[in-house]
Design a protein around this motif. Structure first.
Motif, PDB file in Angstrom:
ATOM      1  N   LEU A  74       0.832  -1.210   0.000  1.00 55.15           N
ATOM      2  CA  LEU A  74       0.000   0.000   0.000  1.00 55.15           C
ATOM      3  C   LEU A  74       0.867   1.262   0.000  1.00 55.15           C
ATOM      4  N   SER A  75       1.899   1.264   0.824  1.00 57.95           N
ATOM      5  CA  SER A  75       2.785   2.418   0.921  1.00 57.95           C
ATOM      6  C   SER A  75       3.461   2.707  -0.414  1.00 57.95           C
ATOM      7  N   ALA A  76       3.879   1.658  -1.106  1.00 55.45           N
ATOM      8  CA  ALA A  76       4.539   1.820  -2.412  1.00 55.45           C
ATOM      9  C   ALA A  76       3.570   2.451  -3.412  1.00 55.45           C
ATOM     10  N   GLU A  77       2.322   1.995  -3.400  1.00 56.17           N
ATOM     11  CA  GLU A  77       1.318   2.567  -4.303  1.00 56.17           C
ATOM     12  C   GLU A  77       1.112   4.056  -4.030  1.00 56.17           C
ATOM     13  N   ILE A  78       0.956   4.406  -2.759  1.00 55.43           N
ATOM     14  CA  ILE A  78       0.672   5.804  -2.413  1.00 55.43           C
ATOM     15  C   ILE A  78       1.908   6.686  -2.609  1.00 55.43           C
ATOM     16  N   GLU A  79       3.067   6.175  -2.223  1.00 59.87           N
ATOM     17  CA  GLU A  79       4.303   6.962  -2.393  1.00 59.87           C
ATOM     18  C   GLU A  79       4.509   7.320  -3.870  1.00 59.87           C
ATOM     19  N   ALA A  80       4.210   6.369  -4.762  1.00 58.67           N
ATOM     20  CA  ALA A  80       4.358   6.628  -6.203  1.00 58.67           C
ATOM     21  C   ALA A  80       3.404   7.742  -6.651  1.00 58.67           C
ATOM     22  N   ILE A  81       2.204   7.751  -6.103  1.00 63.25           N
ATOM     23  CA  ILE A  81       1.241   8.815  -6.431  1.00 63.25           C
ATOM     24  C   ILE A  81       1.761  10.168  -5.925  1.00 63.25           C
ATOM     25  N   ILE A  82       2.300  10.169  -4.711  1.00 66.31           N
ATOM     26  CA  ILE A  82       2.791  11.420  -4.115  1.00 66.31           C
ATOM     27  C   ILE A  82       3.989  11.967  -4.889  1.00 66.31           C
TER      28      ILE A  82
ATOM     29  N   LYS B 255       3.609  17.556   0.702  1.00 67.95           N
ATOM     30  CA  LYS B 255       3.625  17.498   2.169  1.00 67.95           C
ATOM     31  C   LYS B 255       2.228  17.388   2.796  1.00 67.95           C
ATOM     32  N   LYS B 256       1.196  17.623   2.000  1.00 67.55           N
ATOM     33  CA  LYS B 256      -0.169  17.457   2.513  1.00 67.55           C
ATOM     34  C   LYS B 256      -0.552  15.984   2.681  1.00 67.55           C
ATOM     35  N   PHE B 257       0.123  15.134   1.876  1.00 67.82           N
ATOM     36  CA  PHE B 257      -0.267  13.719   1.821  1.00 67.82           C
ATOM     37  C   PHE B 257       0.616  12.873   2.733  1.00 67.82           C
ATOM     38  N   ARG B 258       0.307  12.917   4.011  1.00 70.17           N
ATOM     39  CA  ARG B 258       1.108  12.169   4.976  1.00 70.17           C
ATOM     40  C   ARG B 258       0.228  11.298   5.849  1.00 70.17           C
ATOM     41  N   VAL B 259       0.799  10.187   6.260  1.00 75.55           N
ATOM     42  CA  VAL B 259       0.061   9.274   7.134  1.00 75.55           C
ATOM     43  C   VAL B 259       0.022   9.829   8.563  1.00 75.55           C
ATOM     44  N   LYS B 260      -1.150   9.758   9.174  1.00 78.60           N
ATOM     45  CA  LYS B 260      -1.325  10.237  10.551  1.00 78.60           C
ATOM     46  C   LYS B 260      -1.372   9.095  11.553  1.00 78.60           C
ATOM     47  N   GLN B 261      -1.914   7.955  11.111  1.00 77.90           N
ATOM     48  CA  GLN B 261      -2.038   6.829  12.035  1.00 77.90           C
ATOM     49  C   GLN B 261      -2.229   5.523  11.269  1.00 77.90           C
ATOM     50  N   VAL B 262      -1.561   4.481  11.752  1.00 79.02           N
ATOM     51  CA  VAL B 262      -1.772   3.131  11.221  1.00 79.02           C
ATOM     52  C   VAL B 262      -2.032   2.232  12.414  1.00 79.02           C
ATOM     53  N   LYS B 263      -3.173   1.557  12.420  1.00 80.46           N
ATOM     54  CA  LYS B 263      -3.468   0.705  13.570  1.00 80.46           C
ATOM     55  C   LYS B 263      -4.471  -0.387  13.223  1.00 80.46           C
ATOM     56  N   GLU B 264      -4.612  -1.290  14.167  1.00 85.03           N
ATOM     57  CA  GLU B 264      -5.641  -2.322  14.082  1.00 85.03           C
ATOM     58  C   GLU B 264      -6.840  -1.821  14.868  1.00 85.03           C
ATOM     59  N   LYS B 265      -8.032  -1.937  14.274  1.00 86.50           N
ATOM     60  CA  LYS B 265      -9.254  -1.573  14.998  1.00 86.50           C
ATOM     61  C   LYS B 265     -10.359  -2.551  14.609  1.00 86.50           C
ATOM     62  N   PHE B 266     -11.038  -3.106  15.593  1.00 83.99           N
ATOM     63  CA  PHE B 266     -12.085  -4.124  15.372  1.00 83.99           C
ATOM     64  C   PHE B 266     -11.589  -5.236  14.444  1.00 83.99           C
ATOM     65  N   GLY B 267     -10.327  -5.597  14.591  1.00 78.79           N
ATOM     66  CA  GLY B 267      -9.782  -6.740  13.859  1.00 78.79           C
ATOM     67  C   GLY B 267      -9.075  -6.423  12.562  1.00 78.79           C
ATOM     68  N   THR B 268      -9.351  -5.248  11.979  1.00 75.40           N
ATOM     69  CA  THR B 268      -8.745  -4.982  10.670  1.00 75.40           C
ATOM     70  C   THR B 268      -7.873  -3.728  10.678  1.00 75.40           C
ATOM     71  N   LEU B 269      -7.118  -3.580   9.597  1.00 79.12           N
ATOM     72  CA  LEU B 269      -6.205  -2.455   9.448  1.00 79.12           C
ATOM     73  C   LEU B 269      -6.966  -1.143   9.256  1.00 79.12           C
TER      74      LEU B 269
ATOM     75  N   ALA C  71      -6.204  12.896   1.318  1.00 76.83           N
ATOM     76  CA  ALA C  71      -6.052  11.808   0.350  1.00 76.83           C
ATOM     77  C   ALA C  71      -6.945  12.151  -0.843  1.00 76.83           C
ATOM     78  N   HIS C  72      -6.933  11.339  -1.863  1.00 80.63           N
ATOM     79  CA  HIS C  72      -7.918  11.524  -2.934  1.00 80.63           C
ATOM     80  C   HIS C  72      -8.367  10.151  -3.409  1.00 80.63           C
ATOM     81  N   ASP C  73      -9.198  10.096  -4.444  1.00 82.16           N
ATOM     82  CA  ASP C  73      -9.867   8.846  -4.816  1.00 82.16           C
ATOM     83  C   ASP C  73      -8.936   7.653  -5.004  1.00 82.16           C
ATOM     84  N   ALA C  74      -7.851   7.848  -5.760  1.00 84.03           N
ATOM     85  CA  ALA C  74      -6.954   6.719  -6.036  1.00 84.03           C
ATOM     86  C   ALA C  74      -6.322   6.216  -4.737  1.00 84.03           C
ATOM     87  N   ILE C  75      -6.011   7.150  -3.851  1.00 83.59           N
ATOM     88  CA  ILE C  75      -5.409   6.768  -2.570  1.00 83.59           C
ATOM     89  C   ILE C  75      -6.441   6.065  -1.685  1.00 83.59           C
ATOM     90  N   HIS C  76      -7.643   6.629  -1.623  1.00 85.08           N
ATOM     91  CA  HIS C  76      -8.709   5.983  -0.841  1.00 85.08           C
ATOM     92  C   HIS C  76      -8.965   4.554  -1.331  1.00 85.08           C
TER      93      HIS C  76
END
Ligand SMILES: [Zn+2]
Length: 131
Positions: A44-52, A61-75, A82-87
């Protein structure tokens, strides 16, 4: 996630994880999930980094990750902007996490051990032994 995997992600995707050491975002705590999801986070990071990287420099600099975590079992993968391709990429990775063991990355499914997590048969058995 263990430190060497964390550091490698931050090193390999410097735009995306530019805020890793900023105490203003939850990413300051690190990647709050198991090592088994590192490959899907890396993809996922490779896909988004290429877009950025394809953006004009002042936009990046607007397109930065704020948090990565597990919640209710999933990532969960949160970005400030972000925008459509990133979402779309994020939502694919989140869906993939629902069938990927958070401990080892093998095929897994949602288990309820008092809390929900995605585990393979082997790690589910280990979890139950410890209870
Ligand atoms: Zn496993």
């Amino acid at each position: 996630m263990r430190q060497e995997l964390d550091e490698a992600l931050v090193r390999d995707f410097p735009n995306l994880y530019a805020d890793r050491k900023s105490n203003k975002v939850p990413l300051w705590w690190g990647f709050e999930c198991g090592d088994g999801w590192e490959p899907l986070i890396r993809k996922l990071s490779a896909e988004i980094e290429a877009i950025i990287v394809a953006m004009p420099e002042k936009e990046r600099k607007k397109f930065r990750v704020k948090q990565v975590k597990e919640k209710f079992g999933t990532l969960r993968f949160y970005m400030g902007v972000a925008h459509d391709a990133i979402h779309a990429a994020i939502s694919r990775a989140e869906q993939e996490s629902a069938v990927t063991c958070e401990c080892c990355g093998k095929p897994g499914s949602m288990r309820n051990n008092g809390w929900i997590s995605v585990l393979c048969d082997e790690h589910q058995a280990e979890r139950q032994k410890k209870r």
